[in-house]
Design a protein around this motif. Structure first.
Motif, mmCIF file in Angstrom:
data_model
loop_
_atom_site.group_PDB
_atom_site.id
_atom_site.type_symbol
_atom_site.label_atom_id
_atom_site.label_comp_id
_atom_site.label_asym_id
_atom_site.label_seq_id
_atom_site.Cartn_x
_atom_site.Cartn_y
_atom_site.Cartn_z
ATOM 1 N N UNK A 516 27.405 64.546 -20.252
ATOM 2 C CA UNK A 516 26.089 64.294 -20.957
ATOM 3 C C UNK A 516 26.432 63.595 -22.596
ATOM 4 N N UNK A 517 25.616 63.556 -23.272
ATOM 5 C CA UNK A 517 26.016 63.081 -24.702
ATOM 6 C C UNK A 517 26.419 64.121 -25.502
ATOM 7 N N UNK A 518 26.600 65.422 -24.912
ATOM 8 C CA UNK A 518 26.949 66.593 -25.658
ATOM 9 C C UNK A 518 27.289 67.673 -24.980
ATOM 10 N N UNK A 527 33.917 66.674 -25.947
ATOM 11 C CA UNK A 527 32.735 67.109 -25.923
ATOM 12 C C UNK A 527 32.830 68.688 -25.434
ATOM 13 N N UNK A 528 31.744 69.380 -25.993
ATOM 14 C CA UNK A 528 31.782 70.677 -25.676
ATOM 15 C C UNK A 528 31.745 71.061 -24.236
ATOM 16 N N UNK A 529 32.546 72.123 -23.814
ATOM 17 C CA UNK A 529 32.736 72.285 -22.276
ATOM 18 C C UNK A 529 31.582 73.129 -21.876
ATOM 19 N N UNK A 530 31.143 72.998 -20.673
ATOM 20 C CA UNK A 530 30.037 73.652 -20.142
ATOM 21 C C UNK A 530 30.205 74.970 -19.607
ATOM 22 N N UNK A 531 29.047 75.583 -19.220
ATOM 23 C CA UNK A 531 29.226 76.986 -18.477
ATOM 24 C C UNK A 531 29.753 76.737 -16.960
ATOM 25 N N UNK A 564 19.714 67.093 -24.585
ATOM 26 C CA UNK A 564 18.742 68.077 -24.322
ATOM 27 C C UNK A 564 19.385 69.469 -23.680
ATOM 28 N N UNK A 565 20.823 69.369 -23.392
ATOM 29 C CA UNK A 565 21.581 70.481 -22.866
ATOM 30 C C UNK A 565 22.947 70.893 -23.610
ATOM 31 N N UNK A 566 23.028 70.159 -24.841
ATOM 32 C CA UNK A 566 24.106 70.428 -25.731
ATOM 33 C C UNK A 566 24.027 71.616 -26.472
ATOM 34 N N UNK A 567 25.153 72.246 -26.812
ATOM 35 C CA UNK A 567 24.908 73.720 -27.488
ATOM 36 C C UNK A 567 24.484 73.540 -28.881
ATOM 37 N N UNK A 568 23.770 74.440 -29.437
ATOM 38 C CA UNK A 568 23.061 74.498 -30.656
ATOM 39 C C UNK A 568 24.169 73.996 -31.982
#
Length: 817
Positions: A516-518, A527-531, A564-568
């Motif tokens: 995604x974008x984030x 980009x931040x790596x996801x769960x 919408x699902x990017x880390x804070x």
């Protein structure tokens, strides 16, 4: 040539007159309790109609004689001049607060020239508007459900309607005509009451309830029942009794207003019934004899995967539903009883009730999802029929009468000819069994065995669906793609199983959503790596390895701009750097602003990183647009627009909004910001992998998407920035689907590859398996290069994929080059 043109015009005129005579009389009424004629267009002269209806940037309307009754409004649509719509307005004073839907009869001789029709109601400082496709030749009835209307501006409310606008939108630059007749408001015996903030609910609860109310309303319609929708406020509570509703549905109402609570008590005393879903108001729970005892979230994937019914007559044996949490409840004494329990994905039963019914109502312990569509139909029919035998009879009539509406057919004889022409032995067996069971359904209905008739109608349709599936062709060359929204395949942690399943079902391309974008589901350094990455590892490397093993192409699906699902922490950094979008009222939108150069760089770099790291076949761009017409109007956009176009903007954003002095220039500049990214990604990625294909999932409403969301995908195709396109043609209307496919073919370069998107499991509705097959059949008829199905998940792997494997996907084709 002139004589030939005159002949064509004469032929069109003769067809026009003949079609006016042959009105479609078989228009459904469903469970209508009341109809109100808003306008029957029965004006005898042009002068009379023009006193009431006025053209809005259109020539005045005329009257035309209709053979069946009276007159209609005739419009000459001069789309060849480049206008986008013809519109007609009238003033009126109406209270439509207790009507659930509206219908308009419309006649078209050139349906390909029209994109859609919008019905507007003016109220206060704004409008309520609802869109409907219109794709049929001749007469058709357009239906507008109140749940589908969207507010524009600041409408006062449905109780204060002061005007109407009728708008037909262009699809082709071709002059054409349409006739309008009988605008009706309808009220049914079923009412869906939506929660409100005023009744004590949270905004997210209100929005979620409306979403699932749309799903319910569409499901009711498929079993022949219309439904109204009203919001929970004192006026609707007071009118609940007056309008003689029989069945109240609470789609997700954790609290109801005190006025509605009182009204529901009176409603039950008068014989009405309540169907409460998921979140239970304490007073409503008492009324229907149910005691909520808690709420539970699934502890493992598939804990709540199926509802098994306990032999209650009329209910299906089981219904699949991939729920993630439930409200735990139990019957109060002998006031109600459990008819269905939750089971896990392995079929193991739980102690948690899924459905409870009693004398005064029923309760379902989660929202009703749109999966396992045929069984959900039977479940809803059983709930309604449990309380109202007369409505059960209506449902039986509808289902028996529509057994032969399978695939792209609405006619029994044509369906039979199609199956017999294919000559598949298995299909012929299914056809023979279906005809026998259908005859038994009719006999049982005649004998008053309504429940048995409904069950048999369902079985007959299921067999016909299989006959239709087995009669499909297997092409040697065809792109068969499927989107995977989770990015993990259908079985998290097991891409090998997913790739094998898809290849066995005849698919040759997969579009897994990997970034995604984030957020990234792979080992990204950008980009931040996801769960998902943390728990299951690098999804791109696992997917590519499995896909190569089974001969699947991998096109990495990238959601652009959307955060919408990017880390804070990632969001906060972007916020501090003023890189988020702003609405026209300066409200923050959680999307990257495309005019900000750092955002362009972030999107490009993330995709180039993938192209460098992985041996992929393509990049698939999604959300490659603005979120809506409400973005973006940030200060960076203002400065960049002025600098790029040399326009003078005194009042921002007023000057670039609708009717603004620089609106036209802004629309073009805004679309250029999106095109800039598509161009850059295409050029830079192909420098690394020359054979890489760049594609995009795009809105189906070109050219309107250029204005609304800045998405000029025809320009991308013409300039060679994208190698193929996947318009998201999500609709349950096969005529509309065909119209969209044909329109896209007409506006793109000759032989340009298009893989129309089929919404098998779209957010509001899902398609029965035979309708998925029908839309695949229609893409082939219209010469598409292939198709793309949404979405590959555990649900579709259980029902849709096996069906395709045995029919359309029995042989794996080559991908078009």
């Amino acid at each position: 040539m002139r004589g030939w043109d005159r002949g064509v015009k004469l032929l069109k005129y003769i067809c026009f007159v003949l079609f006016l005579v042959r009105l479609s009389f078989a228009i459904e009424t469903g469970s209508v309790a009341t109809e109100m004629i808003i306008d029957d267009f029965d004006y005898e002269t042009n002068l009379e109609i023009q006193k009431v209806w006025r053209g809005v940037q259109s020539e005045p309307p005329n009257v035309v004689k209709i053979i069946r009754h009276g007159y209609g409004l005739k419009s000459n649509a001069h789309f060849a001049q480049g206008i986008q719509r013809v519109s007609y307005d009238r003033d009126i004073e109406l209270d439509l607060s207790m009507y659930g839907s509206f219908t308009l009869d419309i006649f078209l001789l050139e349906p390909w020239a029209f994109h859609a029709f919008t019905l507007y109601f003016k109220s206060g400082g704004g409008w309520f508007g609802c869109y409907s496709p219109m794709a049929k030749l001749g007469w058709q009835r357009l239906t507008f459900n109140k749940l589908e209307f969207q507010p524009e501006g600041n409408p006062d409310g449905w109780h204060n309607i002061t005007g109407i606008r009728l708008s037909a939108w262009a699809a082709q630059k071709e002059d054409c005509q349409l006739v309008l007749d009988r605008l009706l408001a309808r009220r049914s015996q079923i009412v869906i009451i939506l929660p409100t903030i005023e009744s004590g609910c949270q905004l997210n609860e209100v929005e979620t309830a409306k979403k699932f109310a749309k799903t319910l309303s569409r499901m009711f319609a498929t079993i022949g029942l219309l439904s109204d929708s009203v919001i929970d406020y004192s006026l609707s509570a007071n009118l609940l009794m007056k309008h003689k509703y029989k069945f109240v549905v609470l789609p997700m109402n954790p609290r109801v207003s005190p006025e509605l609570s009182i009204a529901l008590k009176e409603f039950i005393v008068s014989g009405g019934k309540i169907f409460s879903i998921y979140k239970l108001d304490k007073d409503v729970a008492q009324l229907i004899g149910v005691k909520p005892t808690g709420w539970i979230q699934e502890k493992n994937d598939g804990q709540f995967a199926e509802i098994r019914f306990l032999g209650q007559r009329g209910f299906p044996k089981s219904v699949k539903q991939a729920s993630w949490n439930i409200t735990v409840a139990e019957p109060i004494g002998n006031q109600s009883h459990v008819v269905g329990i939750w089971c896990d994905s392995e079929g193991n039963p739980s102690n948690y009730p899924a459905m409870i019914v009693g004398k005064y109502g029923a309760f379902f312990s989660h929202v009703i999802l749109n999966d396992d569509f045929a069984q959900k139909q039977q479940m809803l029919a059983a709930v309604v029929g449990y309380f109202f035998p007369s409505m059960h009879q209506m449902i039986a009539q509808h289902l028996i009468g529509n057994v032969m509406r399978v695939g792209h057919f609405t006619n029994r004889d044509k369906l039979e000819r199609f199956i017999k022409k294919a000559g598949k032995i298995e299909a012929m067996k299914f056809l023979s069994r279906a005809k026998n069971i259908h005859e038994n359904a009719v006999r049982n209905y005649g004998n008053g065995n309504i429940t048995t008739a409904i069950e048999m109608a369902g079985k007959a349709r299921s067999l016909l669906s299989q006959a239709y599936l087995f009669s499909q062709e297997n092409l040697e060359v065809e792109g068969r793609a499927i989107w995977n929204h989770s990015g993990t395949g259908a079985y998290p942690g097991d891409w090998d199983r997913s790739a094998y399943e898809l290849a066995t079902a005849g698919f040759n391309m997969i579009f897994p959503n990997m970034l995604w974008a984030g957020l990234a589901h792979y080992a990204s350094d950008i980009l931040p790596r996801s769960w998902t990455f943390d728990h299951y590892g690098d999804q791109i490397s696992q997917c590519v390895l499995a896909a190569r093993k089974y001969g699947l192409e991998v096109h990495i699906w990238k959601v652009t701009w959307n955060l919408s699902n990017a880390p804070k922490s990632f969001l906060e950094k972007l916020r501090q750097e003023n890189r988020l979008q702003k609405s026209k009222t300066n409200a923050e939108i959680l999307w990257l602003c495309p005019s900000h150069q750092d955002n362009q760089k972030l999107e490009i770099d993330s995709l180039i990183e993938i192209t460098n790291k992985y041996d992929i076949d393509g990049i698939h761009l999604d959300y490659i647009r603005y979120p809506s017409s409400d973005g973006c109007y940030c200060d960076n956009c203002r400065q960049a627009f002025i600098q790029s176009t040399n326009q003078k903007v005194k009042n921002w954003p007023t000057d670039v909004l609708k009717s603004g002095t620089t609106r036209k220039e802004f629309i073009a500049w805004r679309a250029d910001q999106i095109t800039k990214l598509v161009k850059a990604v295409s050029e830079k990625a192909k420098l690394i992998q020359p054979n890489l294909k760049v594609s995009a999932a795009v809105f189906n409403d070109y050219p309107y998407c250029v204005q609304s969301v800045g998405q000029d995908w025809v320009k991308w195709a013409n300039l060679g920035y994208v190698d193929f396109l996947c318009p998201m043609n999500y609709t349950a209307d096969n005529d509309h689907f065909s119209q969209m496919v044909q329109n896209h073919k007409n506006i793109l370069p000759r032989n340009y590859p298009v893989y129309p998107g089929i919404g098998a499991s779209a957010s509001i509705f899902s398609l029965p398996i035979d309708q998925v097959a029908a839309q695949i059949h229609l893409t082939r008829q219209l010469g598409s290069a292939g198709f793309t199905i949404f979405d590959y998940s555990k649900d579709t792997s259980a029902i849709l994929i096996p069906a395709i494997s045995k029919s359309i996907g029995a042989q794996k084709p080559k991908i078009p080059r």
